[in-house]
Design a protein around this motif. Structure first.
Motif, PDB file in Angstrom:
ATOM      1  N   ARG A 282      46.044 -29.624  -4.577  1.00 60.48           N
ATOM      2  CA  ARG A 282      45.992 -28.237  -5.059  1.00 60.48           C
ATOM      3  C   ARG A 282      47.389 -27.691  -5.305  1.00 60.48           C
ATOM      4  O   ARG A 282      47.602 -26.882  -6.218  1.00 60.48           O
ATOM      5  N   ARG A 283      48.350 -28.117  -4.519  1.00 55.64           N
ATOM      6  CA  ARG A 283      49.738 -27.657  -4.668  1.00 55.64           C
ATOM      7  C   ARG A 283      50.536 -28.510  -5.653  1.00 55.64           C
ATOM      8  O   ARG A 283      51.724 -28.260  -5.858  1.00 55.64           O
ATOM      9  N   GLY A 284      49.886 -29.520  -6.251  1.00 51.94           N
ATOM     10  CA  GLY A 284      50.544 -30.306  -7.287  1.00 51.94           C
ATOM     11  C   GLY A 284      51.514 -31.346  -6.782  1.00 51.94           C
ATOM     12  O   GLY A 284      52.333 -31.851  -7.561  1.00 51.94           O
ATOM     13  N   ARG A 285      51.417 -31.734  -5.517  1.00 54.51           N
ATOM     14  CA  ARG A 285      52.312 -32.765  -4.980  1.00 54.51           C
ATOM     15  C   ARG A 285      51.690 -34.138  -5.261  1.00 54.51           C
ATOM     16  O   ARG A 285      51.278 -34.852  -4.342  1.00 54.51           O
ATOM     17  N   THR A 286      51.621 -34.517  -6.541  1.00 51.57           N
ATOM     18  CA  THR A 286      50.860 -35.705  -6.928  1.00 51.57           C
ATOM     19  C   THR A 286      51.552 -36.509  -8.018  1.00 51.57           C
ATOM     20  O   THR A 286      52.424 -36.020  -8.727  1.00 51.57           O
ATOM     21  N   PHE A 287      51.111 -37.761  -8.141  1.00 51.95           N
ATOM     22  CA  PHE A 287      51.305 -38.531  -9.362  1.00 51.95           C
ATOM     23  C   PHE A 287      50.066 -39.386  -9.579  1.00 51.95           C
ATOM     24  O   PHE A 287      49.367 -39.763  -8.633  1.00 51.95           O
ATOM     25  N   ALA A 288      49.762 -39.648 -10.843  1.00 54.98           N
ATOM     26  CA  ALA A 288      48.622 -40.473 -11.235  1.00 54.98           C
ATOM     27  C   ALA A 288      49.150 -41.826 -11.681  1.00 54.98           C
ATOM     28  O   ALA A 288      50.185 -41.909 -12.340  1.00 54.98           O
ATOM     29  N   THR A 289      48.430 -42.907 -11.340  1.00 54.26           N
ATOM     30  CA  THR A 289      48.978 -44.226 -11.630  1.00 54.26           C
ATOM     31  C   THR A 289      47.893 -45.286 -11.782  1.00 54.26           C
ATOM     32  O   THR A 289      46.819 -45.183 -11.186  1.00 54.26           O
ATOM     33  N   THR A 290      48.214 -46.295 -12.584  1.00 54.11           N
ATOM     34  CA  THR A 290      47.411 -47.507 -12.645  1.00 54.11           C
ATOM     35  C   THR A 290      48.027 -48.623 -11.798  1.00 54.11           C
ATOM     36  O   THR A 290      47.531 -49.746 -11.810  1.00 54.11           O
ATOM     37  N   GLY A 291      49.095 -48.327 -11.079  1.00 55.17           N
ATOM     38  CA  GLY A 291      49.746 -49.338 -10.246  1.00 55.17           C
ATOM     39  C   GLY A 291      51.127 -48.959  -9.753  1.00 55.17           C
ATOM     40  O   GLY A 291      51.427 -49.081  -8.561  1.00 55.17           O
ATOM     41  N   ALA A 370      52.109 -44.460 -15.200  1.00 55.19           N
ATOM     42  CA  ALA A 370      52.151 -43.508 -14.089  1.00 55.19           C
ATOM     43  C   ALA A 370      52.755 -42.215 -14.607  1.00 55.19           C
ATOM     44  O   ALA A 370      53.614 -42.228 -15.498  1.00 55.19           O
ATOM     45  N   HIS A 371      52.317 -41.087 -14.051  1.00 56.37           N
ATOM     46  CA  HIS A 371      52.757 -39.769 -14.522  1.00 56.37           C
ATOM     47  C   HIS A 371      52.745 -38.817 -13.341  1.00 56.37           C
ATOM     48  O   HIS A 371      51.730 -38.668 -12.670  1.00 56.37           O
ATOM     49  N   THR A 372      53.865 -38.153 -13.083  1.00 57.45           N
ATOM     50  CA  THR A 372      53.916 -37.197 -11.979  1.00 57.45           C
ATOM     51  C   THR A 372      53.446 -35.822 -12.424  1.00 57.45           C
ATOM     52  O   THR A 372      53.448 -35.488 -13.606  1.00 57.45           O
TER      53      THR A 372
END
Length: 428
Positions: A282-291, A370-372
């Motif tokens: 919810r606070r956006g402390r993320t990254f999306a990734t395939t590896g 990957a994308h933060t």
């Protein structure tokens, strides 16, 4: 008698020391499984199952045995011809990185609860997937398990039903209530083609997972995340460039292959729980990734942070990546590329003259992405609302309204109009 049972004359015991994903294949491509295991194949057609210290009855012929454990591990492989009795195979994959040791926990936020409970448990532990959000197939699962960890959860593996929900439009009382109870609301598996223009966005949306509506929900603060941040990075950056603050997430469409092929890593402060993980997203402390494991720091702050600046201030930006297959690491602002380089570490200085954001992106061949989420750089408390991105979203809204005008109620269209007013105000 089944033909494969006639072939079984030996047994192998598979042991790694921790749960893994195993494949046992004979020369003709036939897969062999422990007794009682449901046969499954990954996207490449390779048979697999999960667990440790497993007994598999096999033919006395040459076999290839492969073991891996999700994206934080490599793989190990051996070939053998088992003898009579039981043959012990001790094989373990090498760890590439340890995200939890850095406070990052990976989740698959889009797993359908349509397989036996034991299969789900074995899959989560065998893929070392820290968090699983299960989408219930019936109301009974929601009633039984909402707000409770599923039985196989432990200190570093949490499974919940309904931790995250699919948004299906901006006027859903049910989703509003779920959000009030702490559930994450976002979009999943949104696009199937190139989505770099408003026309492509509106034309390519999957009606079953319709992120075309995200331009409305994001403006009105009704969603927490955008889960096409890998496959639809241009759309995601348009949304955040237009002043929307939503997290980059990902999730696996469980049509084929093991769960956790795409993951949302979130930086959790304190022990891992469903609630602490949801708060981090919810606070956006993320990254999306395939590896790849992708880190971003702006003056030492991680994604989700907002740094209020005075025009002319300089900040340091560092992106780091670990993992195979990465060819390029890019640091991007609302205005475009700040710096790029080969795998490892990329660093740059940024002079902040107007509100912007910084994200890191890792790219490679095939499906390596990957994308933060952003680090936001406000200027004297003004947030980024880049004219080009706001105009893009207004055009997106216009096309969306044309598409749905004859299919929805006047109340629904009034919500679209409310979103339009939000974007128009940002232009000034």
């Amino acid at each position: 008698m089944r033909d494969d049972l006639k072939l079984v004359t030996a047994a192998i015991r598979l042991r790694a020391g921790f749960p893994c994903r195993w494949s046992v294949v004979s020369a003709d491509g036939r897969g062999w499984f422990p007794q009682g295991t449901s046969p499954a194949r990954d996207l490449d057609g390779l048979p697999y199952f999960h667990g440790d210290d497993l007994l598999v009855h096999v033919p006395r012929e040459r076999l290839t045995i492969r073991v891996t454990r999700g994206m934080e591990y490599g793989s190990a492989e051996t070939t053998l011809t088992p003898g009579s009795g039981e043959t012990l195979v001790e094989l373990a994959p090498r760890r590439i990185y340890d995200a939890a040791a850095r406070g990052w926990y990976g989740a698959d936020l889009h797993v359908r609860f349509n397989r036996p409970t034991q299969w789900m448990a074995d899959s989560q532990h065998g893929e070392d997937l820290h968090v699983v959000n299960l989408l219930p197939g019936d109301g009974e699962a929601v009633e039984t398990w909402t707000g409770r960890d599923l039985p196989w959860s432990d200190e570093t593996h949490v499974a919940r039903v309904g931790l995250a929900h699919q948004a299906l439009g901006p006027v859903s009382d049910a989703l509003t209530k779920l959000r009030e109870r702490g559930s994450l609301i976002g979009y999943a598996n949104a696009y199937r083609g190139p989505v770099e223009t408003p026309e492509q966005l509106v034309g390519a949306g999957d009606p079953g997972f319709d992120a075309r509506l995200s331009v409305v929900d994001a403006a009105l603060g009704l969603v927490d995340s955008f889960s096409s941040a890998i496959g639809s990075a241009q759309a995601y950056r348009r949304l955040i460039g237009a002043g929307n603050r939503i997290a980059a997430v990902a999730g696996t469409s469980q049509r084929l292959g093991p769960i956790g092929r795409e993951r949302t890593y979130a930086h959790v402060r304190g022990p891992l729980t469903a609630e602490s993980y949801a708060e981090a997203v919810r606070r956006g402390r993320t990254f999306a990734t395939t590896g790849p494991f992708l880190e971003l720091a702006v003056d030492g702050e991680v994604p989700g942070a907002t740094l209020d600046q005075v025009a002319g201030n300089r900040v340091s930006v560092v992106g780091r990546v670990i993992g195979p297959g990465v060819e390029t690491v890019r640091l991007l602002t609302a205005d475009g590329e700040l710096a790029s380089g080969p795998p490892g570490e990329v660093a740059a200085e940024l002079t902040v003259n107007w509100p912007t954001y910084v994200v890191a992106v890792a790219e490679g061949g095939g499906q390596v992405r990957a994308h933060t989420s952003p680090v936001y750089l406000d200027v004297e408390r003004r947030r980024v609302a880049r004219e080009e991105d706001v105009t893009f979203c207004l055009r997106w809204l216009e096309l969306l309204e044309d598409l749905i005008r004859d299919r929805v109620s006047a109340d629904y269209l009034s919500v679209v109009e409310e979103a339009r007013r939000v974007y128009q105000a940002r232009l000034t």
